[in-house]
Structures are given as C-alpha cells and as structure tokens.
Write a protein that holds these residues in place. Sequence first.
Motif, PDB file in Angstrom:
ATOM      1  N   ASP A  82     110.656  -1.158  76.843  1.00  0.00           N
ATOM      2  CA  ASP A  82     109.211  -1.305  77.048  1.00  0.00           C
ATOM      3  C   ASP A  82     108.552  -1.435  75.681  1.00  0.00           C
ATOM      4  OD1 ASP A  82     106.720  -1.431  78.252  1.00  0.00           O
ATOM      5  OD2 ASP A  82     107.159   0.178  79.673  1.00  0.00           O
ATOM      6  N   TYR A  83     107.206  -1.512  75.690  1.00  0.00           N
ATOM      7  CA  TYR A  83     106.458  -1.748  74.457  1.00  0.00           C
ATOM      8  C   TYR A  83     106.773  -0.692  73.399  1.00  0.00           C
ATOM      9  CZ  TYR A  83     103.543  -4.419  77.744  1.00  0.00           C
ATOM     10  OH  TYR A  83     103.090  -5.279  78.702  1.00  0.00           O
ATOM     11  N   ILE A  84     106.893  -1.132  72.137  1.00  0.00           N
ATOM     12  CA  ILE A  84     107.008  -0.208  71.000  1.00  0.00           C
ATOM     13  C   ILE A  84     105.595   0.045  70.476  1.00  0.00           C
ATOM     14  CG2 ILE A  84     107.901   0.102  68.670  1.00  0.00           C
ATOM     15  CD1 ILE A  84     110.238  -1.694  69.412  1.00  0.00           C
ATOM     16  N   ARG A  85     105.207   1.317  70.442  1.00  0.00           N
ATOM     17  CA  ARG A  85     103.825   1.651  70.066  1.00  0.00           C
ATOM     18  C   ARG A  85     103.717   2.531  68.828  1.00  0.00           C
ATOM     19  NH1 ARG A  85      99.986   0.098  73.894  1.00  0.00           N
ATOM     20  NH2 ARG A  85     100.741  -1.964  74.526  1.00  0.00           N
ATOM     21  N   CYS A  86     104.823   3.003  68.263  1.00  0.00           N
ATOM     22  CA  CYS A  86     104.732   3.832  67.067  1.00  0.00           C
ATOM     23  C   CYS A  86     106.055   3.761  66.305  1.00  0.00           C
ATOM     24  CB  CYS A  86     104.384   5.282  67.401  1.00  0.00           C
ATOM     25  SG  CYS A  86     105.487   6.053  68.599  1.00  0.00           S
ATOM     26  N   ALA A  87     105.993   4.035  65.018  1.00  0.00           N
ATOM     27  CA  ALA A  87     107.179   4.005  64.167  1.00  0.00           C
ATOM     28  C   ALA A  87     106.943   4.901  62.969  1.00  0.00           C
ATOM     29  CB  ALA A  87     107.504   2.577  63.727  1.00  0.00           C
ATOM     30  N   ALA A  88     108.046   5.312  62.335  1.00  0.00           N
ATOM     31  CA  ALA A  88     107.956   6.176  61.161  1.00  0.00           C
ATOM     32  C   ALA A  88     109.156   5.931  60.272  1.00  0.00           C
ATOM     33  CB  ALA A  88     107.898   7.645  61.577  1.00  0.00           C
ATOM     34  N   THR A  89     108.960   6.146  58.967  1.00  0.00           N
ATOM     35  CA  THR A  89     110.041   6.052  58.000  1.00  0.00           C
ATOM     36  C   THR A  89     110.430   7.453  57.543  1.00  0.00           C
ATOM     37  OG1 THR A  89     108.469   5.828  56.173  1.00  0.00           O
ATOM     38  CG2 THR A  89     109.267   3.802  57.209  1.00  0.00           C
ATOM     39  N   VAL A  90     111.582   7.555  56.855  1.00  0.00           N
ATOM     40  CA  VAL A  90     112.091   8.837  56.382  1.00  0.00           C
ATOM     41  C   VAL A  90     112.211   8.780  54.867  1.00  0.00           C
ATOM     42  CG1 VAL A  90     113.927  10.543  56.582  1.00  0.00           C
ATOM     43  CG2 VAL A  90     113.358   9.087  58.541  1.00  0.00           C
ATOM     44  N   ASP A 147      97.624 -11.881  68.214  1.00  0.00           N
ATOM     45  CA  ASP A 147      98.162 -13.243  68.281  1.00  0.00           C
ATOM     46  C   ASP A 147      99.588 -13.314  67.705  1.00  0.00           C
ATOM     47  OD1 ASP A 147      97.535 -12.805  65.683  1.00  0.00           O
ATOM     48  OD2 ASP A 147      96.156 -14.491  65.474  1.00  0.00           O
ATOM     49  N   ASN A 148     100.327 -12.197  67.741  1.00  0.00           N
ATOM     50  CA  ASN A 148     101.755 -12.115  67.389  1.00  0.00           C
ATOM     51  C   ASN A 148     102.023 -12.290  65.907  1.00  0.00           C
ATOM     52  OD1 ASN A 148     101.627 -12.312  70.164  1.00  0.00           O
ATOM     53  ND2 ASN A 148     102.676 -14.278  70.299  1.00  0.00           N
ATOM     54  N   LEU A 149     101.008 -12.161  65.072  1.00  0.00           N
ATOM     55  CA  LEU A 149     101.125 -12.463  63.647  1.00  0.00           C
ATOM     56  C   LEU A 149     101.139 -11.177  62.825  1.00  0.00           C
ATOM     57  CD1 LEU A 149     101.170 -14.947  61.703  1.00  0.00           C
ATOM     58  CD2 LEU A 149      98.676 -14.680  61.544  1.00  0.00           C
ATOM     59  N   ILE A 150     101.910 -11.196  61.717  1.00  0.00           N
ATOM     60  CA  ILE A 150     101.913 -10.109  60.729  1.00  0.00           C
ATOM     61  C   ILE A 150     101.379 -10.680  59.427  1.00  0.00           C
ATOM     62  CG2 ILE A 150     103.308  -8.409  59.490  1.00  0.00           C
ATOM     63  CD1 ILE A 150     105.413  -8.789  61.745  1.00  0.00           C
ATOM     64  N   GLN A 151     100.377  -9.983  58.840  1.00  0.00           N
ATOM     65  CA  GLN A 151      99.765 -10.481  57.607  1.00  0.00           C
ATOM     66  C   GLN A 151      99.757  -9.394  56.549  1.00  0.00           C
ATOM     67  OE1 GLN A 151      96.356 -13.430  58.189  1.00  0.00           O
ATOM     68  NE2 GLN A 151      96.107 -12.143  59.993  1.00  0.00           N
ATOM     69  N   GLY A 179     106.842  -3.419  65.000  1.00  0.00           N
ATOM     70  CA  GLY A 179     107.197  -3.197  66.393  1.00  0.00           C
ATOM     71  C   GLY A 179     106.205  -3.905  67.286  1.00  0.00           C
ATOM     72  N   SER A 180     106.703  -4.456  68.388  1.00  0.00           N
ATOM     73  CA  SER A 180     105.861  -5.341  69.187  1.00  0.00           C
ATOM     74  C   SER A 180     105.984  -5.031  70.674  1.00  0.00           C
ATOM     75  CB  SER A 180     106.255  -6.800  68.910  1.00  0.00           C
ATOM     76  OG  SER A 180     105.696  -7.692  69.843  1.00  0.00           O
ATOM     77  N   ASP A 181     105.074  -5.637  71.431  1.00  0.00           N
ATOM     78  CA  ASP A 181     105.158  -5.568  72.885  1.00  0.00           C
ATOM     79  C   ASP A 181     106.324  -6.391  73.434  1.00  0.00           C
ATOM     80  OD1 ASP A 181     102.999  -3.947  72.842  1.00  0.00           O
ATOM     81  OD2 ASP A 181     101.573  -5.371  73.696  1.00  0.00           O
ATOM     82  N   MET A 231     103.746 -13.677  58.525  1.00  0.00           N
ATOM     83  CA  MET A 231     105.088 -13.663  59.103  1.00  0.00           C
ATOM     84  C   MET A 231     105.004 -13.800  60.610  1.00  0.00           C
ATOM     85  SD  MET A 231     106.531 -10.645  56.626  1.00  0.00           S
ATOM     86  CE  MET A 231     104.903  -9.908  56.471  1.00  0.00           C
ATOM     87  N   THR A 232     105.763 -14.725  61.146  1.00  0.00           N
ATOM     88  CA  THR A 232     105.797 -14.975  62.581  1.00  0.00           C
ATOM     89  C   THR A 232     107.223 -14.820  63.084  1.00  0.00           C
ATOM     90  OG1 THR A 232     106.117 -17.343  62.225  1.00  0.00           O
ATOM     91  CG2 THR A 232     103.845 -16.558  62.465  1.00  0.00           C
ATOM     92  N   GLY A 233     107.342 -14.416  64.337  1.00  0.00           N
ATOM     93  CA  GLY A 233     108.655 -14.205  64.932  1.00  0.00           C
ATOM     94  C   GLY A 233     108.581 -13.406  66.205  1.00  0.00           C
ATOM     95  N   HIS A 234     107.588 -12.566  66.296  1.00  0.00           N
ATOM     96  CA  HIS A 234     107.405 -11.783  67.526  1.00  0.00           C
ATOM     97  C   HIS A 234     106.832 -12.674  68.620  1.00  0.00           C
ATOM     98  CE1 HIS A 234     108.477  -7.737  66.297  1.00  0.00           C
ATOM     99  NE2 HIS A 234     107.800  -7.906  65.165  1.00  0.00           N
ATOM    100  N   ALA A 235     107.225 -12.382  69.854  1.00  0.00           N
ATOM    101  CA  ALA A 235     106.772 -13.185  70.988  1.00  0.00           C
ATOM    102  C   ALA A 235     105.530 -12.610  71.653  1.00  0.00           C
ATOM    103  CB  ALA A 235     107.900 -13.312  72.022  1.00  0.00           C
ATOM    104  N   ARG A 236     105.177 -11.383  71.285  1.00  0.00           N
ATOM    105  CA  ARG A 236     104.005 -10.747  71.901  1.00  0.00           C
ATOM    106  C   ARG A 236     103.233  -9.992  70.812  1.00  0.00           C
ATOM    107  NH1 ARG A 236     105.002  -8.455  77.869  1.00  0.00           N
ATOM    108  NH2 ARG A 236     102.772  -8.878  77.809  1.00  0.00           N
ATOM    109  N   PRO A 237     102.073  -9.405  71.145  1.00  0.00           N
ATOM    110  CA  PRO A 237     101.260  -8.735  70.119  1.00  0.00           C
ATOM    111  C   PRO A 237     102.050  -7.718  69.308  1.00  0.00           C
ATOM    112  CG  PRO A 237     100.008  -8.921  72.148  1.00  0.00           C
ATOM    113  CD  PRO A 237     101.386  -9.419  72.461  1.00  0.00           C
TER     114      PRO A 237
END
Length: 499
Positions: A165-173, A101-105, A140-142, A118-124
């Motif tokens: 296109d959709y972002i499906r993974c991320a990593a920090t350094v 539902d586009n929400l970060i908790q 990262g969101s769709d 936190m809200t701001g993304h337009a997609r999941p």
Amino acid sequence: MADLKKLQVPEQIRVASKATPETRYWKKFRFAAAVKEFSAVTHLSFSSAAPYSYAVTSGSKVMVYSVRDNAVQQSISRFKKSAYSGTIRKDGKLLVAGSEDNLIQVFEVGTRSILRQMTGHARPVRVTRFDETDTHIMSGSDDKTLRCWDLPTGEEILCMKGHEDYIRCAATVPAQPDTWATGSYDHTVKLWDKRSGECTLSVDHGAPVESLVMLPSGGIAISAGGNKIKVWDVHRAGGLLATLANHQKTVTCLALDHTNTRLISSSLDHQVKMYDLSSYKVTYSLKYSAPVLTVGTTANNSRLVAGCSDGIVNIRENPTPSSVAPVKRPITAIVPGTFAYFARGKNALPTAGAGVTEKPSKRKKLAPYDQHLKKFQYTEAFDYVMKSRNNPEVVVTVLRELFRRDAMKRVLSGRNEQTLQPILKFLIGNLTNPRYCSTLVDVTHILSDLYAPILGLSPTIDKLVEKLNQRLKLELRVQENYMKLQGAMECFFAATGLS
C-alpha cells in the motif's frame, strides 16, 4: 487540664499538580507567533546548521522560515500541484520535495532555483529525504515503491518493492547510513539495506503507519498508526518494547528533540505530547485550536513548531534554549558574619548544632462549636452549626462527634416546630450524598423514633417529612436501576467471555 483538641474537618481530596524538571523545561516555550498559510500544513523539516532555518510544506508551496524573526525567509512555489514532504538538508543549503504530479525536485534555498528534477514514480511522491551522506535522496510514493536517487547526476540508483500500500513516512539511521526505514498504509514498518535493495526486517503496527522515527543508534524504531505509538527493538528481530496510547485520535507525526532523549507526538485530537524516552511516559502536553498534522523542534531547541489542518503555523519560543532540563544547584553552607549570612532571610533553616530558641506558640482560637463541646453544651453546639449555615462537612463532623459522645438522642429530643425545620431541610439536601449518607441515616432513624407519634400536628413539619420521604424513594429507584444495569452487564460479560 489538657486543652480540648479541635475537631478535624475532613477536606475534599485534591490532586496536586507535580512540577518536575521536564514540565518546567517545556513551560519555557512561550507563544511567539501564529502564521496563517493558505492550506493545511502537512510537513516540517529542520536544518541542523546555524541559523537553524526550517521548511514548512503547505499546499503547492514550501516556505523556509527564519528563526531570527519567525517569518518566511524564502517561498518556493515551483509546483504545478500539491507539494509533499519538503525536506531541508542538514546544512540548510538544499531542499528536496515531492509532488502530486509524480515529480521530485531539488532546490537551492538561497536562490530558489531548481537544481534537479527526477521522474520515475508512477503516482504522487509523498516522502522525500536526504540520506546521511547528503549525496543520495530517498523517495516513497503511492506507487508502493521506495527509490534511491543520486543527487549529483539525478539518476535513479535503486528501486525497492515490498509494500502493498501507499508509503507515507520514512527515516534514516545516523549510525547506519545504508539502512533506511519506511512506514506504509499496509500496516507495516520495513527496514531496507540500500546496498542490496532487500528488506531486512518487517513488523506489523496493526494500523496504517502515519509517521516513523529511528533513534540515532539504529537499535530502536518508533512508529505511529491509529491512536497508538509503538516502540520496536530492531536488534531483537523487531520485538515490541512498548505501546503508548495517550492520544484519542490518529497520531499524525512523531519527532525527536535534538538531544534524542525526548519524543514529541501530534494528533488529530488537537494535542501535542512530549515523552521521556527512558520511561516512555508523557511529561507534558499542549492543546491547540485545530488538529495538528506535524510537529518538531529546531536543532538548538529554541523553537517548538506545530502545523495544523487550518493552515496555522504555531511557533513557541524558548528564550533560554538548553539541551537538558534545568537542575537546581546544591546550596552550599553560608559562613556566619558574611553578607550572604545576613541576607539569607528569616525563613532560613538553622544549621546543625546551632542553638535555637523557640517562641511559645500562641493558643489557637477555638471555633464556637468547639467551645460549646468543651463545656459539654451539646445542644448549643448542634444548634450553632445548623443556624450558621456552615458547609456540610462541618455539620456532619459535629454530628459524628455527638454520636461518639452518645449525645445525639439527647440533642434531638424536646424540639419544637422552629428547631426541627433546619434539621429536616439539611437531611433533605444532603441525605443522598455518599460521603454523609451513613451518618445522616442514623440521624433520620432517631428523628423517626422520637417524633413519629406526633406527626400530623404541624402542616410545615408534615410537608418537610413528605419531601424527605419522596427524596428517599427517588434514591431507592435510582439504586435499583443501577443494580439492574450492573446485573445486565455481568451477564453480557459472562456471555462474551470478557472479565
């Protein structure tokens, strides 16, 4: 007179499994538990601080498991729809997750209370991570955007666009807190500078990127997409260092063990594979009962956890966790007269300069066919291996020895109906075997020369000869079809320019 040398019967080639320190290390992880969740297990996240709890995302819940008893310690179900990427902070006190539902908790693990929304993304929101400072959150969101959030205030700091296109993974350094990496279904892996919000590097994986890890130094990025894993040199403008294609289906997850010297991958082919990062070679693999969607190890390497599409959380436990593979200690010299010298056993090797009296070796007993060959009783040796139903390797070895002694024609001559039948039956059963074919064809030629004039006198022998003839015709047809297929494939490769 020298003793007769026994016939050496060739053994079939067998590939022996080589036990290495890495295989012995991974074999220590024994099955501990299999916990059934209500939906597919899509993400695992591990705390770096004791007691090394880990978060499991499945359906609309995020569960926090205890390493102590491999059971659920906390269950967070404050989601209206599916939860994604439940990530536990390094200290194990906070947890962040995205949702459909586009929400970060952000949750407090101990009380399960919601600290931030936190809200701001337009997609999941498919990806959530804490940055290296633990004060910012990346998502990262769709909707194809990567966003940075301030944890104390819950405000959005930055929105980075660049994926198609959709972002499906991320990593920090760890070594570069201001550098983030993302993977997308647009086949690209991108590095971002959080200070400027700009993309600093982009490489094309060649398939939708499902998972991504960065080595602590930030010099190497490893991405998974399709059935391939690719290793990139970040310091050399994203040059490709290696391509690993050890899975048969899509690679779903990549993870590093806490020593950062081993890479672990999971796939839809039910396999989990471990790699040595110094050589990028597979050192061990595990087979599961269902497609594996996520995998990882706890910070102290005491648990290997895999989440499957059927909702099973498979937990393997290492009773003696260690950061490195076991290495054997060098054996020191044992002083004579001590208890250790007495208890070293009868198989201990002598030290340099020690006087050793060798026992006279016992004469090895010859096999019956070897005894006949020693006495030049070639017909008896041949009849023995035919009547005793030895394995084909022994029979063919004796036949080759008779050919070497130029005694084959003499052995096959003067036989009657009863003594010819075992020979013909053996030829029918083994003539088409490639390992024996050359020797048995020579035997068949000699039999044809000796007994062709008297064919037709024995119905039993005639029937066996006809059966042998049919077997040869069938083999010739098979070989002819193979040659036609080979010719057609060569024409095809020549036409398409393949080699």
